[in-house]
Design an enzyme around this catalytic site. Structure first.
Site, PDB file in Angstrom:
ATOM      1  N   SER A  65      46.461  24.879 -22.333  1.00  0.00           N
ATOM      2  CA  SER A  65      45.015  25.137 -22.350  1.00  0.00           C
ATOM      3  C   SER A  65      44.662  26.120 -23.472  1.00  0.00           C
ATOM      4  O   SER A  65      44.968  25.840 -24.634  1.00  0.00           O
ATOM      5  CB  SER A  65      44.595  25.636 -20.961  1.00  0.00           C
ATOM      6  OG  SER A  65      43.212  25.614 -20.805  1.00  0.00           O
ATOM      7  N   ASP A  83      40.157  15.282 -17.795  1.00  0.00           N
ATOM      8  CA  ASP A  83      40.120  16.623 -18.384  1.00  0.00           C
ATOM      9  C   ASP A  83      39.153  16.596 -19.568  1.00  0.00           C
ATOM     10  O   ASP A  83      39.317  15.769 -20.465  1.00  0.00           O
ATOM     11  CB  ASP A  83      41.543  16.979 -18.854  1.00  0.00           C
ATOM     12  CG  ASP A  83      41.636  18.348 -19.505  1.00  0.00           C
ATOM     13  OD1 ASP A  83      40.607  19.026 -19.661  1.00  0.00           O
ATOM     14  OD2 ASP A  83      42.768  18.734 -19.874  1.00  0.00           O
ATOM     15  N   HIS A 106      42.962  18.792 -15.623  1.00  0.00           N
ATOM     16  CA  HIS A 106      43.230  20.085 -16.220  1.00  0.00           C
ATOM     17  C   HIS A 106      43.833  21.031 -15.176  1.00  0.00           C
ATOM     18  O   HIS A 106      43.293  21.162 -14.090  1.00  0.00           O
ATOM     19  CB  HIS A 106      41.962  20.694 -16.813  1.00  0.00           C
ATOM     20  CG  HIS A 106      42.256  21.733 -17.832  1.00  0.00           C
ATOM     21  ND1 HIS A 106      42.600  21.427 -19.127  1.00  0.00           N
ATOM     22  CD2 HIS A 106      42.317  23.082 -17.740  1.00  0.00           C
ATOM     23  CE1 HIS A 106      42.843  22.537 -19.791  1.00  0.00           C
ATOM     24  NE2 HIS A 106      42.682  23.558 -18.976  1.00  0.00           N
TER      25      HIS A 106
END
Ligand SMILES: *[C@@H]1O[C@H](CO)[C@@H](O)[C@H](O)[C@H]1NC(C)=O
Ligand SMILES: *[C@@H]1O[C@H](CO)[C@@H](O)[C@H](O)[C@H]1NC(C)=O
Length: 364
Positions: free
Chosen positions: A154, A308, A338
């Protein structure tokens, strides 16, 4: 708030760290922040130390090794404003990686938004990485300078991609990274209207509004940037040439474009870009690097998840890296979302971590 297996989990509301101040719709956030001390176990010695004044955790396997070990530099996620190497799930991930890969894992911290903005996060990570890459430091931990990789998820994937690019042009660093591994990385804030943002605008864990909030908070606490991003008016016309690097109509495979129609970008005044140049800076947006730069990047592993908003950032980077001649393994997870890698309470995370460690075993 609810408590599960001694883990404090935040469900919406998000009263932790910088999210304290945020208003986030209740069902959008499932972030877990439970931190643990650096405790060694039967297989791995865990210590906390500073690399260039940055607090890092170092995981060294206890078993004897006849040869120098692999080294892996890990950067945690959390939207540049949450988390740390001490978060239970990141601590476990680093432990498992050190043990199963027989590698020295360095898990770095960095200063967080909203107290600190870009380029602080980038610089902290870069300074810690440069420290690790000193010959003497590698020798101290028994790391083979030819088998060092970098990895992050991320916002950590963003920082991993960014520092890996930066390292290419750094005359002071002689040691090269062998691989980079980017787990659902955020790679550009220019276009937050990609098909994946549109399709997953209300996705759990990470919604479009939360991601745009994270992006804008990386650069400033001034909410006008967030507002301009949402109305696609943050990029000034002088920077129109940058859109070719994030043009999903040419960079996404057909199956991800499906019914979406590409609209040429809107442009705003140059005021925001003058005040907060970070959002057009390649150190914040690795997708803005040109092909010549990308060409020199190491072997790359990318995980993207179907559900995501950041899916298409990762896929576009895969396309651009391959076009530039970089060898890429792309693990697209059809049932992924995610957080699927780093939130260990989800069963899927164990599958993804196994695939990731297998790839590292073969390629690092
Ligand atoms: C240590 O390694 C052994 C053998 O692989 C394993 O069974 C054990 O669960 C590991 N211990 C920890 C704390 O992970
Ligand atoms: C994006 O790519 C399409 C072709 O796929 C092209 O028609 C369009 O002009 C491009 N737009 C920008 C801003 O690069």
């Amino acid at each position: 708030l609810y408590i599960q297996k001694s883990k404090i989990k935040l469900l919406g509301g998000a009263e932790a760290h910088c999210l304290l101040k945020y208003t986030i719709q209740a069902h959008h956030v499932v972030w877990s922040f439970y931190e643990v001390p650096p405790t060694s176990d039967e297989n791995v010695t865990v210590t906390e130390t500073q690399f260039n004044n940055i607090l890092v955790r170092v995981y060294v396997p206890k078993r004897k090794s006849e040869v120098l070990r692999r080294g892996l530099f890990y950067i945690h996620g959390g939207g540049w404003c949450l988390g740390s190497a001490a978060v239970n799930d990141y601590d476990l991930l680093s432990r498992w990686t050190a043990d199963r890969l027989d590698a020295v894992v360095v898990s770095t911290n960095y200063r967080l938004a909203p107290k600190y903005h870009f380029p602080i996060q980038f610089e902290d990570v870069y300074n810690a990485l440069r420290w690790f890459l000193h010959k003497t430091v590698l020798a101290k931990y028994g790391v083979n300078p030819e088998r060092i990789g970098i990895s992050g998820d991320s916002a950590g994937g963003n920082l991993a991609a960014a520092v890996t690019q930066q390292l290419l042009d750094d005359p002071d660093v002689k040691i090269k990274l062998k691989i980079q591994s980017l787990i659902y990385p955020a790679l550009q804030p220019l276009d937050v209207d990609l098909p994946s943002y549109q399709e997953n605008s209300n996705a759990p864990v990470l919604s479009k509004s939360l991601m745009v909030r994270f992006w804008s908070e990386y650069f400033t606490t001034d909410r006008s940037l967030e507002k301009a991003m949402l109305s696609r008016q943050h990029v000034p016309v002088e920077s129109s040439h940058l859109f070719k690097f994030v043009n999903w109509s040419s960079l996404l495979p057909e199956r991800f474009i499906k019914g979406h129609v590409y609209n040429n970008p809107n442009y705003g005044s140059s005021e925001l870009a003058k005040k907060y140049p970070g959002f057009l800076d390649v150190r914040a947006a690795p997708l803005l690097a040109d092909d010549k730069k990308l060409h020199s990047l190491p072997l790359t592993y990318v995980i993207t998840c179907q559900y995501d908003p950041l899916r298409d950032d990762g896929i576009m980077y895969v396309t651009r890296l391959r076009n530039a001649g970089v060898q890429v393994t792309h693990n697209h997870v059809e049932d992924g979302f995610h957080g699927a890698f780093s939130f260990l309470e989800f069963k899927i995370s164990h599958r993804l971590i196994n695939q990731y460690i297998e790839w590292l075993k073969e390629n690092l």
